[in-house]
Design a protein around this motif. Structure first.
Motif, PDB file in Angstrom:
ATOM      1  N   GLY A   1      -7.124   4.059   0.704  1.00 47.05           N
ATOM      2  CA  GLY A   1      -7.967   2.660   0.533  1.00 47.05           C
ATOM      3  C   GLY A   1      -7.764   1.687   1.754  1.00 47.05           C
TER       4      GLY A   1
ATOM      5  N   LEU B   1     -10.031  -0.372   3.783  1.00 48.10           N
ATOM      6  CA  LEU B   1     -11.274  -0.918   3.556  1.00 48.10           C
ATOM      7  C   LEU B   1     -10.381  -2.126   2.289  1.00 48.10           C
ATOM      8  CD1 LEU B   1     -14.282   0.071   2.187  1.00 48.10           C
ATOM      9  CD2 LEU B   1     -13.699   0.864   0.276  1.00 48.10           C
TER      10      LEU B   1
ATOM     11  N   THR C   1       3.470   9.724   3.116  1.00 46.05           N
ATOM     12  CA  THR C   1       2.292  10.460   3.142  1.00 46.05           C
ATOM     13  C   THR C   1       1.725  10.343   1.760  1.00 46.05           C
ATOM     14  OG1 THR C   1       3.876  11.640   1.211  1.00 46.05           O
ATOM     15  CG2 THR C   1       3.569  13.262   4.269  1.00 46.05           C
TER      16      THR C   1
ATOM     17  N   MET D   1     -11.702  -7.984   1.654  1.00 41.94           N
ATOM     18  CA  MET D   1     -10.888  -9.300   1.428  1.00 41.94           C
ATOM     19  C   MET D   1     -11.260  -9.868   2.465  1.00 41.94           C
ATOM     20  SD  MET D   1      -6.584  -8.218  -0.478  1.00 41.94           S
ATOM     21  CE  MET D   1      -6.224  -6.814   0.356  1.00 41.94           C
TER      22      MET D   1
ATOM     23  N   LEU E   1       0.518   7.025   1.259  1.00 40.47           N
ATOM     24  CA  LEU E   1      -0.168   5.881   1.548  1.00 40.47           C
ATOM     25  C   LEU E   1      -1.914   5.356   1.015  1.00 40.47           C
ATOM     26  CD1 LEU E   1       0.474   3.183   3.968  1.00 40.47           C
ATOM     27  CD2 LEU E   1      -1.012   4.734   5.520  1.00 40.47           C
TER      28      LEU E   1
ATOM     29  N   TYR F   1       1.035  -1.522  -0.039  1.00 39.94           N
ATOM     30  CA  TYR F   1      -0.043   0.361   0.440  1.00 39.94           C
ATOM     31  C   TYR F   1       0.935   1.356   0.312  1.00 39.94           C
ATOM     32  CZ  TYR F   1      -3.749  -3.729   0.894  1.00 39.94           C
ATOM     33  OH  TYR F   1      -4.620  -4.594   1.568  1.00 39.94           O
ATOM     34  N   GLY F   2       1.980   1.338  -0.513  1.00 33.93           N
ATOM     35  CA  GLY F   2       3.190   2.309  -0.247  1.00 33.93           C
ATOM     36  C   GLY F   2       3.134   2.644   1.129  1.00 33.93           C
TER      37      GLY F   2
HETATM   38  C1  HEM Z   1      -5.467  -4.593  -2.486  1.00 33.01           C
HETATM   39  C2  HEM Z   1      -5.686  -3.129  -2.668  1.00 33.01           C
HETATM   40  C3  HEM Z   1      -5.274  -1.886  -3.175  1.00 33.01           C
HETATM   41  C4  HEM Z   1      -3.878  -2.072  -3.374  1.00 33.01           C
HETATM   42  C5  HEM Z   1      -3.294  -3.230  -3.026  1.00 33.01           C
HETATM   43  C6  HEM Z   1      -3.156  -0.405  -3.609  1.00 33.01           C
HETATM   44  C7  HEM Z   1      -1.967  -0.004  -3.027  1.00 33.01           C
HETATM   45  C8  HEM Z   1      -2.110   1.164  -3.379  1.00 33.01           C
HETATM   46  C9  HEM Z   1      -0.548   1.929  -3.592  1.00 33.01           C
HETATM   47  C10 HEM Z   1       0.708   1.413  -3.762  1.00 33.01           C
HETATM   48  C11 HEM Z   1      -0.459   3.262  -3.813  1.00 33.01           C
HETATM   49  C12 HEM Z   1       0.171   4.440  -4.386  1.00 33.01           C
HETATM   50  C13 HEM Z   1       1.718   4.941  -3.174  1.00 33.01           C
HETATM   51  C14 HEM Z   1       2.042   6.009  -3.579  1.00 33.01           C
HETATM   52  O1  HEM Z   1       1.713   6.604  -4.410  1.00 33.01           O
HETATM   53  O2  HEM Z   1       3.048   5.114  -3.427  1.00 33.01           O
HETATM   54  C15 HEM Z   1      -1.678   3.674  -3.263  1.00 33.01           C
HETATM   55  C16 HEM Z   1      -2.827   4.687  -3.907  1.00 33.01           C
HETATM   56  C17 HEM Z   1      -4.454   5.601  -3.446  1.00 33.01           C
HETATM   57  N1  HEM Z   1      -4.907   4.566  -3.195  1.00 33.01           N
HETATM   58 FE1  HEM Z   1      -4.612   2.542  -3.340  1.00 33.01          FE
HETATM   59  N2  HEM Z   1      -4.429   0.170  -3.235  1.00 33.01           N
HETATM   60  C18 HEM Z   1      -5.756  -0.485  -2.593  1.00 33.01           C
HETATM   61  C19 HEM Z   1      -7.076  -0.837  -3.471  1.00 33.01           C
HETATM   62  C20 HEM Z   1      -7.330   0.869  -2.554  1.00 33.01           C
HETATM   63  C21 HEM Z   1      -9.303   1.274  -2.837  1.00 33.01           C
HETATM   64  C22 HEM Z   1     -10.116   0.456  -2.627  1.00 33.01           C
HETATM   65  C23 HEM Z   1      -9.220   3.018  -2.576  1.00 33.01           C
HETATM   66  C24 HEM Z   1     -10.089   3.613  -2.640  1.00 33.01           C
HETATM   67  C25 HEM Z   1     -12.081   3.062  -2.117  1.00 33.01           C
HETATM   68  C26 HEM Z   1      -7.512   3.628  -2.639  1.00 33.01           C
HETATM   69  C27 HEM Z   1      -7.206   4.277  -3.075  1.00 33.01           C
HETATM   70  C28 HEM Z   1      -6.219   4.947  -3.415  1.00 33.01           C
HETATM   71  C29 HEM Z   1      -6.520   6.825  -3.238  1.00 33.01           C
HETATM   72  C30 HEM Z   1      -7.102   7.396  -3.127  1.00 33.01           C
HETATM   73  C31 HEM Z   1      -4.350   6.553  -3.315  1.00 33.01           C
HETATM   74  C32 HEM Z   1      -3.977   7.660  -3.494  1.00 33.01           C
HETATM   75  C33 HEM Z   1      -2.958   8.252  -1.966  1.00 33.01           C
HETATM   76  C34 HEM Z   1      -1.944   8.896  -2.118  1.00 33.01           C
HETATM   77  O3  HEM Z   1      -1.610   9.723  -3.388  1.00 33.01           O
HETATM   78  O4  HEM Z   1      -2.223  10.252  -1.285  1.00 33.01           O
HETATM   79  N3  HEM Z   1      -7.024   2.354  -2.990  1.00 33.01           N
HETATM   80  N4  HEM Z   1      -3.002   2.759  -4.117  1.00 33.01           N
END
Ligand code: HEM
Length: 81
Positions: free
Chosen positions: A25, A28, A20, A33, A22, A16-17
Motif C-alpha cells: 500500500g 496509496l 519481496t 498523505m 515491500l 515501507y520495508g
Molecule cells: C504510512 C503508511 C504505511 C506504512 C509506513 C506501511 C509500512 C509497511 C511495512 C513496514 C510493511 C512490512 C514489510 C515487510 O514485511 O518487510 C508493510 C507491509 C504491507 N502493507 Fe503497508 N504501510 C503503510 C500503509 C499501507 C496501506 C495503506 C496498505 C493497504 C491499503 C498497506 C498494505 C500492506 C500489505 C498488504 C503489506 C504486506 C506486503 C507483503 O508482505 O507482501 N500498507 N507495510
C-alpha cells in the motif's frame, strides 16, 4: 543501526520495508498523505502550541516535536471544499 560514530545512515530509513515484502500500500499511503497535506495547507492556519527550538545534529528534529494548533479557515464561498 548506525555506523561507528552513531550517525544514522540513509539506508536505515525504510518505512515501507523492501524487496519481496515491500509494502503493497505504499503508493496509496503516499497519495493519501499528499491529499491530506494539500487540505491542511490550503484550509487551515497553523500556530505554535508552545515554543520549540530545532536542533540539527545528528538530524533535524525538535525536542518537543514542534506541537502546533490548527484552525480551519472560514470558507468564503458556500459549498466550496
Ligand atoms: C504510512 C503508511 C504505511 C506504512 C509506513 C506501511 C509500512 C509497511 C511495512 C513496514 C510493511 C512490512 C514489510 C515487510 O514485511 O518487510 C508493510 C507491509 C504491507 N502493507 Fe503497508 N504501510 C503503510 C500503509 C499501507 C496501506 C495503506 C496498505 C493497504 C491499503 C498497506 C498494505 C500492506 C500489505 C498488504 C503489506 C504486506 C506486503 C507483503 O508482505 O507482501 N500498507 N507495510
Amino acid at each position: 543501526q548506525g555506523n561507528a560514530s552513531g550517525v544514522a545512515q540513509n539506508s536505515n530509513f525504510m518505512p515501507y520495508g523492501g524487496g519481496t515484502r515491500l509494502c503493497a500500500g505504499s503508493e496509496l499511503a503516499k497519495l493519501e498523505m499528499a491529499i491530506f497535506l494539500h487540505h491542511l495547507v490550503l484550509n487551515f492556519r497553523w500556530e505554535l502550541a508552545e515554543p520549540d527550538q530545532a536542533f540539527v545534529y545528528p538530524f533535524v528534529d525538535f525536542p518537543k516535536g514542534l506541537p502546533i494548533r490548527v484552525h480551519r479557515i472560514a470558507q468564503e464561498e458556500e459549498g466550496e471544499e
